[in-house]
Design an enzyme around this catalytic site. Structure first.
Site, PDB file in Angstrom:
ATOM      1  N   SER A   1       0.831  -1.213   0.000  1.00  0.00           N
ATOM      2  CA  SER A   1       0.000   0.000   0.000  1.00  0.00           C
ATOM      3  C   SER A   1       0.864   1.262   0.000  1.00  0.00           C
ATOM      4  O   SER A   1       2.029   1.229   0.397  1.00  0.00           O
ATOM      5  CB  SER A   1      -0.903   0.012   1.242  1.00  0.00           C
ATOM      6  OG  SER A   1      -1.653  -1.180   1.312  1.00  0.00           O
TER       7      SER A   1
HETATM    8  N1  SAM Z   1      -0.326  -4.341   4.044  1.00  0.00           N
HETATM    9  C1  SAM Z   1       0.378  -4.969   2.956  1.00  0.00           C
HETATM   10  C2  SAM Z   1       1.762  -4.402   2.783  1.00  0.00           C
HETATM   11  O1  SAM Z   1       2.152  -3.529   3.581  1.00  0.00           O
HETATM   12  O2  SAM Z   1       2.467  -4.855   1.863  1.00  0.00           O
HETATM   13  C3  SAM Z   1      -0.386  -4.841   1.673  1.00  0.00           C
HETATM   14  C4  SAM Z   1      -1.597  -5.659   1.688  1.00  0.00           C
HETATM   15  S1  SAM Z   1      -2.282  -5.910   0.085  1.00  0.00           S
HETATM   16  C5  SAM Z   1      -3.007  -4.357  -0.254  1.00  0.00           C
HETATM   17  C6  SAM Z   1      -3.625  -6.983   0.529  1.00  0.00           C
HETATM   18  C7  SAM Z   1      -3.189  -8.399   0.862  1.00  0.00           C
HETATM   19  O3  SAM Z   1      -4.321  -9.108   1.353  1.00  0.00           O
HETATM   20  C8  SAM Z   1      -2.679  -9.176  -0.329  1.00  0.00           C
HETATM   21  O4  SAM Z   1      -1.386  -9.658  -0.079  1.00  0.00           O
HETATM   22  C9  SAM Z   1      -3.677 -10.311  -0.471  1.00  0.00           C
HETATM   23  O5  SAM Z   1      -3.114 -11.529  -0.936  1.00  0.00           O
HETATM   24  C10 SAM Z   1      -4.187 -10.445   0.940  1.00  0.00           C
HETATM   25  N2  SAM Z   1      -5.493 -11.115   1.088  1.00  0.00           N
HETATM   26  C11 SAM Z   1      -6.591 -11.038   0.294  1.00  0.00           C
HETATM   27  N3  SAM Z   1      -7.588 -11.807   0.788  1.00  0.00           N
HETATM   28  C12 SAM Z   1      -7.109 -12.378   1.925  1.00  0.00           C
HETATM   29  C13 SAM Z   1      -7.664 -13.254   2.898  1.00  0.00           C
HETATM   30  N4  SAM Z   1      -8.905 -13.714   2.808  1.00  0.00           N
HETATM   31  N5  SAM Z   1      -6.878 -13.618   3.941  1.00  0.00           N
HETATM   32  C14 SAM Z   1      -5.615 -13.172   4.048  1.00  0.00           C
HETATM   33  N6  SAM Z   1      -5.022 -12.343   3.169  1.00  0.00           N
HETATM   34  C15 SAM Z   1      -5.771 -11.934   2.120  1.00  0.00           C
END
Ligand code: SAM
Length: 226
Positions: free
Chosen positions: A63
Site C-alpha cells: 500500500s
Molecule cells: N499491508 C500490505 C503491505 O504492507 O504490503 C499490503 C496488503 S495488500 C493491499 C492486501 C493483501 O491481502 C494481499 O497480499 C492479499 O493476498 C491479501 N489477502 C486477500 N484476501 C485475503 C484473505 N482472505 N486472507 C488473508 N489475506 C488476504
C-alpha cells in the site's frame, strides 16, 4: 540506504505530516525507522519513498505510505497491544505495527498467498521486527480464533461488508479499521467497541484496495491468483 532514496524519504515524511497522514510522534517514528525499500521488489527500489502502491507479485500490492500511516493513526495503537492483521502482503504494514507495539506486543498477521507470507517473513527478519510477529497462511476473512480477543484488528484488503468475526474477536475497548465497499472503491471503516461492548461505526475517507478473497470476502474470479 543510498542518498537518492534517503532524500526521497525525508521529502515523503514531510509530505505525510503536512498532509495530515502522520499525526502522532509514535507513527512518525515508525514511518522513519521502518525502511520501506526492504519491502519493495528490487526493480522498484528507487520508488520506495514515492507515495504510491507498488506491485509485489502475485497480483498484489504494497500500500501507499500515506494510507499505511493514516490507518495506523486510526488504530490508536499502544505499546503491548495484541493486533490481528489480515493481508500481510510484503510485511511493510506488519513491520510498522510491530515497531509500535514493541516486544511486549504481538502481531498476528494472516496472508492467503503462501509465497508472499514467506517473503514477508524474510523482510521482517532483515529489520529484526519478526520477534513479536506470528505469520499465518490462510483465509483471514474469518479472522483467527486461536489468539482472540484482539486489542486491535486491521484489514488491508477490500471487504464487501464488515466481516462478522470482528464483533466476536475484538476486545471490549478495541478498535478495528478496514476498507469496506465494492471492488472499485471502498470507505475506510473505523469500528470501536467500548468497555461495555457497545459498538460504534464511522465511515472515513474513500480508498481503493485489492480485494479480500475468501469466505467473508469477494469470490475468486478465473483470472485471479489462487
Ligand atoms: N499491508 C500490505 C503491505 O504492507 O504490503 C499490503 C496488503 S495488500 C493491499 C492486501 C493483501 O491481502 C494481499 O497480499 C492479499 O493476498 C491479501 N489477502 C486477500 N484476501 C485475503 C484473505 N482472505 N486472507 C488473508 N489475506 C488476504
Amino acid at each position: 540506504m543510498d542518498n537518492y532514496i534517503y532524500q526521497q524519504k525525508i521529502r515523503l515524511i514531510n509530505y505525510l505530516k503536512e498532509g495530515g497522514f502522520i499525526k502522532t510522534e509514535k507513527v512518525e517514528e515508525a514511518m522513519i525507522n521502518v525502511d520501506r525499500s526492504i519491502f519493495v521488489p528490487q526493480k522498484y527500489i528507487n520508488e520506495s519513498y514515492e507515495d504510491k502502491p507498488l506491485p509485489i507479485g502475485y497480483g498484489q500490492t504494497i500500500s501507499a505510505p500515506s494510507i499505511v500511516a493514516y490507518m495506523t493513526e486510526l488504530l490508536e495503537l499502544r505499546e503491548g497491544d495484541k493486533v490481528l492483521e489480515i493481508g500481510t502482503g510484503s510485511g511493510y504494514q506488519t513491520a510498522i505495527l510491530s515497531y509500535i507495539v514493541k516486544e511486549k506486543g504481538l502481531i498476528i498477521s494472516i496472508e492467503r498467498i503462501k509465497e508472499l507470507s514467506e517473503i514477508a517473513y524474510k523482510n521482517l527478519e532483515k529489520l529484526g521486527l519478526h520477534k513479536n510477529v506470528k505469520l499465518i497462511v490462510g483465509d483471514g476473512s474469518i479472522g483467527y480464533e486461536n489468539d482472540k480477543p484482539y486489542d486491535r484488528i486491521l484489514i488491508t484488503a477490500a471487504s464487501p461488508k464488515i466481516p462478522n468475526f470482528i464483533y466476536d474477536q475484538l476486545k471490549n475497548g478495541g478498535i478495528a479499521v478496514m476498507p469496506v465497499g465494492s471492488i472499485e472503491e471502498q470507505k475506510l471503516v473505523v469500528l470501536k467497541k467500548d468497555e461495555l461492548g457497545k459498538i460504534t461505526i464511522e465511515y472515513n475517507i474513500s480508498v481503493i484496495f485489492v480485494p479480500l478473497i475468501g469466505y467473508n470476502g469477494f469470490k475468486l474470479s478465473n483470472n485471479e491468483i489462487n
